[in-house]
Design an enzyme around this catalytic site. Sequence first.
Site, PDB file in Angstrom:
ATOM      1  N   ALA A  33       0.859  -1.196   0.000  1.00  0.00           N
ATOM      2  CA  ALA A  33       0.000   0.000   0.000  1.00  0.00           C
ATOM      3  C   ALA A  33       0.889   1.239   0.000  1.00  0.00           C
ATOM      4  CB  ALA A  33      -0.962  -0.008   1.184  1.00  0.00           C
ATOM      5  N   ASP A  36       3.984   8.151  -1.088  1.00  0.00           N
ATOM      6  CA  ASP A  36       5.178   8.960  -1.324  1.00  0.00           C
ATOM      7  C   ASP A  36       6.222   8.812  -0.224  1.00  0.00           C
ATOM      8  OD1 ASP A  36       4.376   9.901  -3.741  1.00  0.00           O
ATOM      9  OD2 ASP A  36       3.697  11.855  -3.035  1.00  0.00           O
ATOM     10  N   HIS A  38       7.064   6.014   1.296  1.00  0.00           N
ATOM     11  CA  HIS A  38       7.862   4.856   0.893  1.00  0.00           C
ATOM     12  C   HIS A  38       8.744   5.195  -0.307  1.00  0.00           C
ATOM     13  CE1 HIS A  38       4.189   2.890   2.701  1.00  0.00           C
ATOM     14  NE2 HIS A  38       5.147   2.293   3.387  1.00  0.00           N
ATOM     15  N   GLN A  62       2.853  -9.391  13.314  1.00  0.00           N
ATOM     16  CA  GLN A  62       2.729  -8.097  13.980  1.00  0.00           C
ATOM     17  C   GLN A  62       1.286  -7.622  14.089  1.00  0.00           C
ATOM     18  OE1 GLN A  62       5.439  -6.526  10.879  1.00  0.00           O
ATOM     19  NE2 GLN A  62       4.181  -4.677  10.921  1.00  0.00           N
ATOM     20  N   LYS A 149      10.991   7.895   9.792  1.00  0.00           N
ATOM     21  CA  LYS A 149      10.945   8.425  11.157  1.00  0.00           C
ATOM     22  C   LYS A 149       9.513   8.588  11.654  1.00  0.00           C
ATOM     23  CE  LYS A 149      15.383  10.825  10.913  1.00  0.00           C
ATOM     24  NZ  LYS A 149      16.076  12.139  10.972  1.00  0.00           N
ATOM     25  N   ASP A 151       7.442   6.230  12.027  1.00  0.00           N
ATOM     26  CA  ASP A 151       7.365   5.153  13.018  1.00  0.00           C
ATOM     27  C   ASP A 151       8.653   5.182  13.835  1.00  0.00           C
ATOM     28  OD1 ASP A 151       4.822   4.040  12.220  1.00  0.00           O
ATOM     29  OD2 ASP A 151       5.829   3.343  10.415  1.00  0.00           O
ATOM     30  N   GLN A 154       9.539   2.228  16.142  1.00  0.00           N
ATOM     31  CA  GLN A 154      10.020   1.107  15.338  1.00  0.00           C
ATOM     32  C   GLN A 154      11.465   1.336  14.906  1.00  0.00           C
ATOM     33  OE1 GLN A 154       7.779  -1.069  12.008  1.00  0.00           O
ATOM     34  NE2 GLN A 154       8.957   0.430  10.867  1.00  0.00           N
ATOM     35  N   LYS A 185       2.052  11.579   5.520  1.00  0.00           N
ATOM     36  CA  LYS A 185       1.529  10.615   4.555  1.00  0.00           C
ATOM     37  C   LYS A 185       1.471   9.234   5.187  1.00  0.00           C
ATOM     38  CE  LYS A 185       2.435  13.107   0.352  1.00  0.00           C
ATOM     39  NZ  LYS A 185       2.632  13.009  -1.095  1.00  0.00           N
TER      40      LYS A 185
END
Length: 283
Positions: A33, A36, A38, A62, A149, A151, A154, A185
């Site tokens: 999915a 921008d 990614h 997860q 950043k 996440d 994570q 985003k």
Amino acid sequence: MTKLITTVKEMQHIVKAAKRSGTTIGFIPTMGALHDGHLTMVRESVSTNDITIVSVFVNPLQFGPNEDFDAYPRQIDKDLELVSEVGADIVFHPAVEDMYPGELGIDVKVGPLADVLEGAKRPGHFDGVVTVVNKLFNIVMPDYAYFGKKDAQQLAIVEQMVKDFNHAVEIIGIDIVREADGLAKSSRNVYLTEQERQEAVHLSKSLLLAQALYQDGERQSKVIIDRVTEYLESHISGRIEEVAVYSYPQLVEQHEITGRIFISLAVKFSKARLIDNIIIGAE
């Protein structure tokens, strides 16, 4: 043209050949999915490495018992087209049965870094993240791996995992990619109603308020949290699940702010839970 690889065995074969020739590998692990945010990571990798590999794998480990693994958006054809346009060489899209051919005999537990923020609300989530990232690093053997950043928890956990497990990979944190109005985003933004989309911009605006307070000398977390909460309550209809201040990357809750900090937000709208953050202060 981007090549689609669907088996662990073939991916390992390609990687071993690349390593023998001294090729540098950049890697972006995703659950698909793509947006921008990614693609920014893909572009960064393409500009730096000989080969860029993007994994698209919806990791069942997860997802919690009340989270719908089957409902997670899957659009491999579109994802393949998007990464092809920005120059990715390979999309690695394995089946669950190939990544997890049997019950895991060894459990990976994250520890205190997963006991706060998102990890506290989703027990076991980051154990699943670390398990799949470990496996992907062993399969892809990247020189550089790119994480957003957005996440931030994570990212901190993956950086600690690399250190603890001696992975020969450098983790590159990529700044949050935002819409023109400031909304971070996210694949979840498509679930917002028109009204919620208008309200969601106030997450980033509340973080700018927090940053201004910090720059004006405020060092009491409670003052910043209260001001941000008041702002959000007056601008959004969603449920405020979290406004928190933690040290970064240690993820220790801060009362009197010192050093580098991470201000985290989580807001639940009708069909989307949005997160955002800002990292400020000296390391």
